[in-house]
Motif scaffolding. Sequence first.
Motif, PDB file in Angstrom:
ATOM      1  N   GLN A   1       0.820  -1.201   0.000  1.00 29.23           N
ATOM      2  CA  GLN A   1       0.000   0.000   0.000  1.00 29.23           C
ATOM      3  C   GLN A   1       0.862   1.263   0.000  1.00 29.23           C
ATOM      4  O   GLN A   1       0.512   2.258  -0.641  1.00 29.23           O
ATOM      5  CB  GLN A   1      -0.932  -0.026   1.205  1.00 29.23           C
ATOM      6  CG  GLN A   1      -2.020  -1.088   1.087  1.00 29.23           C
ATOM      7  CD  GLN A   1      -2.544  -1.561   2.421  1.00 29.23           C
ATOM      8  OE1 GLN A   1      -2.140  -1.071   3.467  1.00 29.23           O
ATOM      9  NE2 GLN A   1      -3.443  -2.529   2.397  1.00 29.23           N
ATOM     10  N   CYS A   2       1.993   1.226   0.701  1.00 26.31           N
ATOM     11  CA  CYS A   2       2.900   2.375   0.706  1.00 26.31           C
ATOM     12  C   CYS A   2       3.524   2.589  -0.680  1.00 26.31           C
ATOM     13  O   CYS A   2       3.696   3.737  -1.127  1.00 26.31           O
ATOM     14  CB  CYS A   2       3.991   2.181   1.753  1.00 26.31           C
ATOM     15  SG  CYS A   2       3.398   2.357   3.453  1.00 26.31           S
ATOM     16  N   GLN A   3       3.842   1.498  -1.353  1.00 27.89           N
ATOM     17  CA  GLN A   3       4.362   1.627  -2.715  1.00 27.89           C
ATOM     18  C   GLN A   3       3.354   2.304  -3.629  1.00 27.89           C
ATOM     19  O   GLN A   3       3.691   3.205  -4.409  1.00 27.89           O
ATOM     20  CB  GLN A   3       4.716   0.242  -3.274  1.00 27.89           C
ATOM     21  CG  GLN A   3       6.070  -0.292  -2.832  1.00 27.89           C
ATOM     22  CD  GLN A   3       6.411  -1.578  -3.539  1.00 27.89           C
ATOM     23  OE1 GLN A   3       5.566  -2.447  -3.737  1.00 27.89           O
ATOM     24  NE2 GLN A   3       7.671  -1.725  -3.930  1.00 27.89           N
ATOM     25  N   GLY A   4       2.093   1.877  -3.535  1.00 27.05           N
ATOM     26  CA  GLY A   4       1.051   2.498  -4.344  1.00 27.05           C
ATOM     27  C   GLY A   4       0.852   3.964  -3.994  1.00 27.05           C
ATOM     28  O   GLY A   4       0.618   4.792  -4.875  1.00 27.05           O
ATOM     29  N   PHE A   5       0.980   4.288  -2.714  1.00 26.00           N
ATOM     30  CA  PHE A   5       0.805   5.671  -2.264  1.00 26.00           C
ATOM     31  C   PHE A   5       1.882   6.585  -2.835  1.00 26.00           C
ATOM     32  O   PHE A   5       1.587   7.629  -3.408  1.00 26.00           O
ATOM     33  CB  PHE A   5       0.815   5.714  -0.739  1.00 26.00           C
ATOM     34  CG  PHE A   5       0.878   7.101  -0.169  1.00 26.00           C
ATOM     35  CD1 PHE A   5      -0.234   7.934  -0.212  1.00 26.00           C
ATOM     36  CD2 PHE A   5       2.040   7.578   0.401  1.00 26.00           C
ATOM     37  CE1 PHE A   5      -0.182   9.216   0.310  1.00 26.00           C
ATOM     38  CE2 PHE A   5       2.114   8.858   0.928  1.00 26.00           C
ATOM     39  CZ  PHE A   5       0.988   9.684   0.883  1.00 26.00           C
TER      40      PHE A   5
ATOM     41  N   LYS B   1      -6.728   7.570   1.851  1.00 26.12           N
ATOM     42  CA  LYS B   1      -6.932   6.216   1.326  1.00 26.12           C
ATOM     43  C   LYS B   1      -5.902   5.251   1.895  1.00 26.12           C
ATOM     44  O   LYS B   1      -6.229   4.107   2.231  1.00 26.12           O
ATOM     45  CB  LYS B   1      -6.836   6.248  -0.206  1.00 26.12           C
ATOM     46  CG  LYS B   1      -7.106   4.923  -0.874  1.00 26.12           C
ATOM     47  CD  LYS B   1      -7.034   5.063  -2.391  1.00 26.12           C
ATOM     48  CE  LYS B   1      -7.257   3.708  -3.068  1.00 26.12           C
ATOM     49  NZ  LYS B   1      -7.161   3.821  -4.555  1.00 26.12           N
ATOM     50  N   LEU B   2      -4.657   5.730   2.032  1.00 24.21           N
ATOM     51  CA  LEU B   2      -3.598   4.891   2.602  1.00 24.21           C
ATOM     52  C   LEU B   2      -3.903   4.545   4.049  1.00 24.21           C
ATOM     53  O   LEU B   2      -3.804   3.377   4.446  1.00 24.21           O
ATOM     54  CB  LEU B   2      -2.252   5.613   2.511  1.00 24.21           C
ATOM     55  CG  LEU B   2      -1.071   4.935   3.230  1.00 24.21           C
ATOM     56  CD1 LEU B   2      -0.737   3.599   2.563  1.00 24.21           C
ATOM     57  CD2 LEU B   2       0.149   5.851   3.234  1.00 24.21           C
ATOM     58  N   MET B   3      -4.298   5.535   4.853  1.00 20.64           N
ATOM     59  CA  MET B   3      -4.586   5.285   6.264  1.00 20.64           C
ATOM     60  C   MET B   3      -5.759   4.322   6.417  1.00 20.64           C
ATOM     61  O   MET B   3      -5.742   3.438   7.286  1.00 20.64           O
ATOM     62  CB  MET B   3      -4.886   6.608   6.976  1.00 20.64           C
ATOM     63  CG  MET B   3      -3.729   7.605   6.967  1.00 20.64           C
ATOM     64  SD  MET B   3      -2.197   6.903   7.662  1.00 20.64           S
ATOM     65  CE  MET B   3      -2.708   6.648   9.350  1.00 20.64           C
ATOM     66  N   ALA B   4      -6.773   4.475   5.566  1.00 26.87           N
ATOM     67  CA  ALA B   4      -7.933   3.582   5.639  1.00 26.87           C
ATOM     68  C   ALA B   4      -7.544   2.152   5.283  1.00 26.87           C
ATOM     69  O   ALA B   4      -7.961   1.190   5.961  1.00 26.87           O
ATOM     70  CB  ALA B   4      -9.033   4.083   4.698  1.00 26.87           C
ATOM     71  N   SER B   5      -6.733   1.991   4.245  1.00 28.77           N
ATOM     72  CA  SER B   5      -6.324   0.645   3.834  1.00 28.77           C
ATOM     73  C   SER B   5      -5.408   0.005   4.866  1.00 28.77           C
ATOM     74  O   SER B   5      -5.475  -1.207   5.096  1.00 28.77           O
ATOM     75  CB  SER B   5      -5.645   0.695   2.465  1.00 28.77           C
ATOM     76  OG  SER B   5      -4.491   1.516   2.510  1.00 28.77           O
ATOM     77  N   LEU B   6      -4.562   0.815   5.518  1.00 29.60           N
ATOM     78  CA  LEU B   6      -3.706   0.279   6.570  1.00 29.60           C
ATOM     79  C   LEU B   6      -4.538  -0.215   7.749  1.00 29.60           C
ATOM     80  O   LEU B   6      -4.267  -1.272   8.318  1.00 29.60           O
ATOM     81  CB  LEU B   6      -2.706   1.336   7.036  1.00 29.60           C
ATOM     82  CG  LEU B   6      -1.611   1.741   6.055  1.00 29.60           C
ATOM     83  CD1 LEU B   6      -0.708   2.805   6.661  1.00 29.60           C
ATOM     84  CD2 LEU B   6      -0.788   0.532   5.630  1.00 29.60           C
TER      85      LEU B   6
ATOM     86  N   LEU C   1      13.822   1.639   2.013  1.00 31.00           N
ATOM     87  CA  LEU C   1      12.796   0.648   2.351  1.00 31.00           C
ATOM     88  C   LEU C   1      12.135   0.042   1.120  1.00 31.00           C
ATOM     89  O   LEU C   1      10.923  -0.215   1.094  1.00 31.00           O
ATOM     90  CB  LEU C   1      11.732   1.270   3.262  1.00 31.00           C
ATOM     91  CG  LEU C   1      12.247   1.847   4.592  1.00 31.00           C
ATOM     92  CD1 LEU C   1      11.112   2.419   5.397  1.00 31.00           C
ATOM     93  CD2 LEU C   1      13.009   0.790   5.382  1.00 31.00           C
ATOM     94  N   GLY C   2      12.939  -0.178   0.099  1.00 28.98           N
ATOM     95  CA  GLY C   2      12.453  -0.852  -1.099  1.00 28.98           C
ATOM     96  C   GLY C   2      11.624   0.011  -2.018  1.00 28.98           C
ATOM     97  O   GLY C   2      11.007  -0.506  -2.952  1.00 28.98           O
ATOM     98  N   LEU C   3      11.603   1.310  -1.773  1.00 25.63           N
ATOM     99  CA  LEU C   3      10.752   2.199  -2.568  1.00 25.63           C
ATOM    100  C   LEU C   3      11.494   2.879  -3.711  1.00 25.63           C
ATOM    101  O   LEU C   3      10.876   3.412  -4.626  1.00 25.63           O
ATOM    102  CB  LEU C   3      10.119   3.265  -1.661  1.00 25.63           C
ATOM    103  CG  LEU C   3       9.232   2.719  -0.541  1.00 25.63           C
ATOM    104  CD1 LEU C   3       8.748   3.858   0.345  1.00 25.63           C
ATOM    105  CD2 LEU C   3       8.058   1.941  -1.101  1.00 25.63           C
ATOM    106  N   GLN C   4      12.839   2.889  -3.672  1.00 25.20           N
ATOM    107  CA  GLN C   4      13.610   3.547  -4.723  1.00 25.20           C
ATOM    108  C   GLN C   4      14.869   2.742  -4.973  1.00 25.20           C
ATOM    109  O   GLN C   4      15.650   2.474  -4.062  1.00 25.20           O
ATOM    110  CB  GLN C   4      13.978   4.983  -4.295  1.00 25.20           C
ATOM    111  CG  GLN C   4      14.606   5.809  -5.408  1.00 25.20           C
ATOM    112  CD  GLN C   4      14.834   7.253  -4.974  1.00 25.20           C
ATOM    113  OE1 GLN C   4      14.359   7.668  -3.930  1.00 25.20           O
ATOM    114  NE2 GLN C   4      15.579   7.992  -5.764  1.00 25.20           N
ATOM    115  N   ARG C   5      15.099   2.378  -6.223  1.00 25.62           N
ATOM    116  CA  ARG C   5      16.205   1.483  -6.545  1.00 25.62           C
ATOM    117  C   ARG C   5      17.542   2.210  -6.639  1.00 25.62           C
ATOM    118  O   ARG C   5      18.592   1.637  -6.436  1.00 25.62           O
ATOM    119  CB  ARG C   5      15.923   0.750  -7.852  1.00 25.62           C
ATOM    120  CG  ARG C   5      14.848  -0.326  -7.724  1.00 25.62           C
ATOM    121  CD  ARG C   5      14.541  -0.974  -9.057  1.00 25.62           C
ATOM    122  NE  ARG C   5      15.754  -1.311  -9.773  1.00 25.62           N
ATOM    123  CZ  ARG C   5      15.949  -1.068 -11.066  1.00 25.62           C
ATOM    124  NH1 ARG C   5      15.024  -0.447 -11.756  1.00 25.62           N
ATOM    125  NH2 ARG C   5      17.054  -1.432 -11.651  1.00 25.62           N
TER     126      ARG C   5
END
Length: 493
Positions: free
Chosen positions: A217-221, A236-241, A356-360
């Motif tokens: 969900q964080c990746q999508g955010f 939307k992120l907080m609700a899905s979490l 944290l895996g969000l940027q290569r």
Amino acid sequence: MWPQDPSRKEVLRFAVSCRILTLMLQALFNAIIPDHHAEAFSPPRLAPSGFVDQLVDGLLGGLSRWDAEHFLFIAEHGYLYEHNFAFFPGFPLALMVGTELLRPLRGLLSLRSCLLISVASLNFLFFILAAVALHDLGCLVLRCPRQAFYAALLFCLSPANVFLAAGYSEALFALLTFSAMGQLERGRVWTSGLLFAIATGVRSNGLVSVGFLVHSQCQGFFSSLRMLNPQRQLFKLMASLFVSVFTLGLPFALFQYYAYTQFCLPGSARPIPEPLVQLAVDKGYRIAEGNEPPWCFWDVPLIYSYIQDVYWNVGFLKYYELRQVPNFLLAAPVAILVVWATWTYVTTHPWLCLTLGLQRSKNNKTLEKPDLGFLSPQVFVYLVHAAVLLLFGGLCMHVQVLTRFLGSSTPIVYWFPAHLLQDQEPLLRSLKTVPWKPLAEDSPPGQKVPRNPIMGLLYRWKTCSPVTRYILGYFLTYWLLGLLLHCNFLPWT
């Protein structure tokens, strides 16, 4: 209907062969080696056993040792004793369903025998499906079919083999966890969350899997921040979490509440057969009809943490005693494997790990060809999951359970050895062991390339690289030694 993938067919065939061999060997070891008189949970049999029951016990009794006896007891009698609540209800419920399917045989077999047959047949099925699920997950994440194939074959020779066959919840948990991971990789978040939630009802460490949903969900955010309304995306992120944490925590919470109703609310106790009451008196087991246990008066009355502390002495560094050195040595190989995998990945992708895996890479505009196999960026979240399990298990649990704890929970235990085999075993590169080619074009005349590359390496053991010998030696030694010891109440838990 499954696609006609030859590598998947080979995984299926090898898993069936390994499981049949496991059942045969446990029956043999159980027959020729006398049981050790261990201080383990051993409730009395309430129903008489006939000749057929004795035959079933002789063939499958080795699957009922140590903690398996708790699961069988719960499936037969329910949660009668306080310490039974250390074992989650998912697997006993599956056994009850399997036993119902055997109801036509109840005139010939006792309930205990039906449960043993359910253990053998259901874990047979769960194990095979887990191997296929791991293969499919590897193809999605690693994007290297050969490495995914090797990893699934290694799972069939798992060091946790005996626990994937015996009356433990590991096989069901592995199936649910690997399947949930695969559904998440396919973008089916709701299906994945449901499978993760069911897995939490099987084993408590399923709670850690919420990290996969959170990371996804964080990746999508972050990927949508530049194109969409940030405030709306944050909501939307907080609700899905919240939904993710609630969904995965619900089975755990309901199980704790059920225990509270049994032990802390008056009038909720159920009748207990006299022999089982006498066992509680003799062994000091707490039943619901006695005084209310101290955890009933806690602000958050969690029976699970109380049981782990009082009955199993589980807690931070509680196992760090000199007399536990053999158990630390027993857990050392799988711990070294995960630490090695973590070091390899972090040193290869330092920036990816820092973000944290969000940027290569530091420069987003830099076009890089993504790594395939174990070093793929998609592996990051799986590696963090494995590292968290290792850290928690090594500091707070009985360390000898790390082998089955990690072997049924994380694909890293199989992906990293598969990576090492592909990277450092010359035989795999020279023979081009491809399961759908019975004979490679560049093979020597008259020499068939094995359909199963792991078996091919075993056939050529003397010419294998040292790394291959260490990996396969570890897997096969624990695979066999676990059967030899566990099935006779010897110390392999």
